[in-house]
Design an enzyme around this catalytic site. Structure first.
Site, mmCIF file in Angstrom:
data_model
loop_
_atom_site.group_PDB
_atom_site.id
_atom_site.type_symbol
_atom_site.label_atom_id
_atom_site.label_comp_id
_atom_site.label_asym_id
_atom_site.label_seq_id
_atom_site.Cartn_x
_atom_site.Cartn_y
_atom_site.Cartn_z
ATOM 1 N N ASP A 19 15.084 -34.951 13.539
ATOM 2 C CA ASP A 19 16.169 -34.875 12.554
ATOM 3 C C ASP A 19 17.478 -34.697 13.318
ATOM 4 O O ASP A 19 17.719 -33.655 13.928
ATOM 5 C CB ASP A 19 15.906 -33.703 11.609
ATOM 6 C CG ASP A 19 16.897 -33.633 10.461
ATOM 7 O OD1 ASP A 19 17.999 -34.217 10.577
ATOM 8 O OD2 ASP A 19 16.589 -32.958 9.452
ATOM 9 N N HIS A 20 18.342 -35.711 13.270
ATOM 10 C CA HIS A 20 19.567 -35.691 14.070
ATOM 11 C C HIS A 20 20.599 -34.689 13.532
ATOM 12 O O HIS A 20 21.612 -34.434 14.191
ATOM 13 C CB HIS A 20 20.177 -37.097 14.110
ATOM 14 C CG HIS A 20 20.986 -37.367 15.344
ATOM 15 N ND1 HIS A 20 20.952 -36.557 16.459
ATOM 16 C CD2 HIS A 20 21.866 -38.356 15.640
ATOM 17 C CE1 HIS A 20 21.753 -37.030 17.380
ATOM 18 N NE2 HIS A 20 22.334 -38.129 16.905
ATOM 19 N N ARG A 21 20.351 -34.125 12.367
ATOM 20 C CA ARG A 21 21.246 -33.065 11.868
ATOM 21 C C ARG A 21 21.038 -31.772 12.650
ATOM 22 O O ARG A 21 21.941 -30.925 12.719
ATOM 23 C CB ARG A 21 20.988 -32.803 10.378
ATOM 24 C CG ARG A 21 21.299 -33.975 9.468
ATOM 25 C CD ARG A 21 20.864 -33.686 8.041
ATOM 26 N NE ARG A 21 19.425 -33.441 7.950
ATOM 27 C CZ ARG A 21 18.799 -33.094 6.827
ATOM 28 N NH1 ARG A 21 19.492 -32.959 5.703
ATOM 29 N NH2 ARG A 21 17.497 -32.896 6.816
#
Length: 548
Positions: free
Chosen positions: A520-522
């Site tokens: 998850d790039h968040r």
């Protein structure tokens, strides 16, 4: 063998429209099997067969108006039956067998009330519905505050053989609705209370109604038309639907309404393709297909309109076979779509040199047999990921629901995907960082067996911090696994193969294992992902590091 006609019995109306066939030519039928569905202004009813045999010909069409005595189908029977036996039964028998629908419809049409009262509150009771048994409420047509006219439909009742609309016997404003969808009602039960402005005829409230003034019992209801169950039907779960106003009439037969209740389909949202907009079973199938192609949850989660995949009639190109998704399949599809739409995925790829690992695993084959277990590559992957999660805590975290904080987990629970006949299941091994290879090997085999036998408990599939999805011997050089939110990472494992690797002076054969990690790039950036992947690759390439 003889051919005989089945005719329309007394239906309590001048004519009723054919809205649905329940049989087709060639069908074998028994006495009391439903042949077709008729619909009048106030009720829809299934017409049963009075003969047993084979349907030879359908004598009417959808949309035709039929009255008592009209021929419906031609049936080939084993024993000859005189037409007079079918068309001209003794008066007393004919009256008894025709009573069910006619009594119900006459009661609904007339709904007699004999005690005049002044304007004010008026209790609306269930009229004579042609049976002493309780009948289920399947639809409410009004809500509190609605203005209704005398004759407007208040609710719909359904028995085994017919659905009937209950009209209001007065005009006024709805003050109270005393029943709910799924309730079972009998004659005299309270439906609701109206506020009336003028002089009306109304019965007293149920608490004041003298028992001795109950209407005389209705004539015997024929088994072939509308016989009710011997015991009152058990109230079913309410159908999830919005309350329709009195002007929103839904045309659907008992079979369609039953199917809609089973699948929790709100009939007022279905477009009918039959006569007068009547809803057919095919319309329910189309509605479900459209909902599956554009789930409501996905629309809510992304907050923007995503074009739905248009429905296609694949049968026009050749033969097809349709199977309903299993419950596990539906849950998996919804979860994957939700994760893909909500999680900004990044996937990194690398190869781990597992030559020494495979040699070490092969050397333990006999010891594993003595222990009654099997040492697969998965326990090594679990241990390597556990070390990576401890040293890279962002991979062992979750984003809070409001997106304002990161929740770091002090435990290391890892799920692993198992392919089963029922679909993909993900059992979870707890405290992987605290367990040895033999313990992990036994737990992997035990949980995988439970998954394939459909014996996993919900608690055994919850609480994972990270997931491993392995294609194993199925092949492939790499794939993009979908993050199983609220987890933030997942490791994809493909098929190992022997490849020439340059050692500085020559090419040597080495067993290489393709790995892919999605995150998850968040929560995780590229540097975090690179560090995690490098550590997992190093641990698998030199398993001695797992002991450090």
């Amino acid at each position: 063998m003889a051919k005989q006609q089945v005719i329309v019995p007394d239906i309590g109306a001048d004519a009723a429209e054919v809205i649905e066939w329940m049989v087709q030519v060639g069908d074998e039928i028994a006495v009391d099997d439903s042949l077709l569905v008729l619909e009048s202004d106030k009720a829809s009813m299934e017409v049963p067969s009075t003969l047993a045999g084979t349907v030879v010909e359908l004598l009417v069409n959808i949309g035709d108006s039929l009255s008592e005595g009209a021929a419906i189908v031609l049936v080939e029977t084993a024993d000859a039956i005189e037409p007079a036996q079918i068309r001209e039964e003794p008066p007393e028998t004919n009256q008894a067998e025709a009573a069910g629908q006619s009594e119900a419809q006459e009661a609904l049409a007339e709904a007699p009330n004999n005690q005049p009262v002044s304007a004010g509150k008026h209790s609306v009771l269930v009229p004579d519905i042609g049976t002493d048994d309780a009948v289920e409420v399947i639809e409410l047509s009004v809500s509190v505050g609605d203005e209704v006219e005398e004759g407007d439909t208040l609710l719909v009742l359904e028995s085994d053989k017919a659905s009937m609309e209950i009209p209001s016997d007065a005009s006024g404003r709805v003050l109270e609705i005393a029943v709910a969808v799924g309730a079972s009602l009998k004659q005299g039960d309270l439906i609701g209370v109206l506020e009336v402005a003028g002089h009306v005829d109304t019965p007293p409230a149920p608490a004041q109604e003298p028992k001795q003034e109950a209407p005389p019992p209705a004539p015997a209801v024929p088994k072939s038309v509308s016989e009710q169950p011997k015991t009152a039907p058990v109230a079913k779960a309410p159908v999830a639907r919005a309350t329709a106003s009195s002007s929103e009439v839904v045309y659907a037969g008992p079979a369609v309404r039953k199917l809609a209740r089973e699948f929790s389909i709100p009939l007022e949202q279905v477009s009918g393709s039959g006569p007068r907009g009547r809803i057919l079973k095919e319309d329910l199938h189309t509605f479900v297909q459209q909902r599956l192609s554009k789930p409501e949850a996905a629309t809510v989660s992304v907050g923007a309109g995503i074009p739905a995949v248009p429905a296609a009639d694949f049968s026009q190109f050749g033969s097809v076979r349709e199977e309903a998704l299993s419950k596990i399949g539906k849950v998996t599809a919804a979860n994957m779509q939700r994760s893909w739409l909500n999680v900004p995925h990044v996937t990194q790829y690398d190869d781990a040199d597992v030559t020494d690992l495979e040699a070490f695993r092969a050397s333990l084959k006999d010891e594993a047999a003595r222990k009654g277990t099997k040492l697969t590559p998965l326990p090594f992957l679990l241990k390597a990921c556990a070390v990576g999660l401890k040293d890279n805590p962002k991979f062992n975290s979750s984003l809070s629901a409001d997106g304002e904080s990161i929740i770091y987990k002090e435990y290391v629970h890892i799920g692993f995907a198992v392919d089963t006949p029922a679909g993909l299941l993900v059992p979870v091994i707890r405290d992987v960082d605290k367990k040895g290879l033999w313990e992990l090997a036994e737990e992997v085999l035990e949980l995988a067996a439970l998954a394939r036998d459909k014996k996993l408990k919900p608690a055994q599939m919850q609480g994972a911090c990270f997931t491993i999805s392995s294609l194993g011997a199925l092949g492939g050089k790499g794939f993009t696994p979908i993050v199983n939110a609220p987890e933030v990472g997942i490791l994809g494992v493909s098929k190992s193969s022997v490849q020439p690797v340059w050692d500085g002076s020559s090419f040597v054969p080495r067993t290489m294992l393709p790995l892919s990690v999605s995150y998850d790039h968040r929560v995780i950036n590229g540097a975090d992902g690179g560090r995690f992947m490098n550590q997992v690759v190093a641990l698998l390439s030199d398993i001695r590091r797992l002991t450090l």
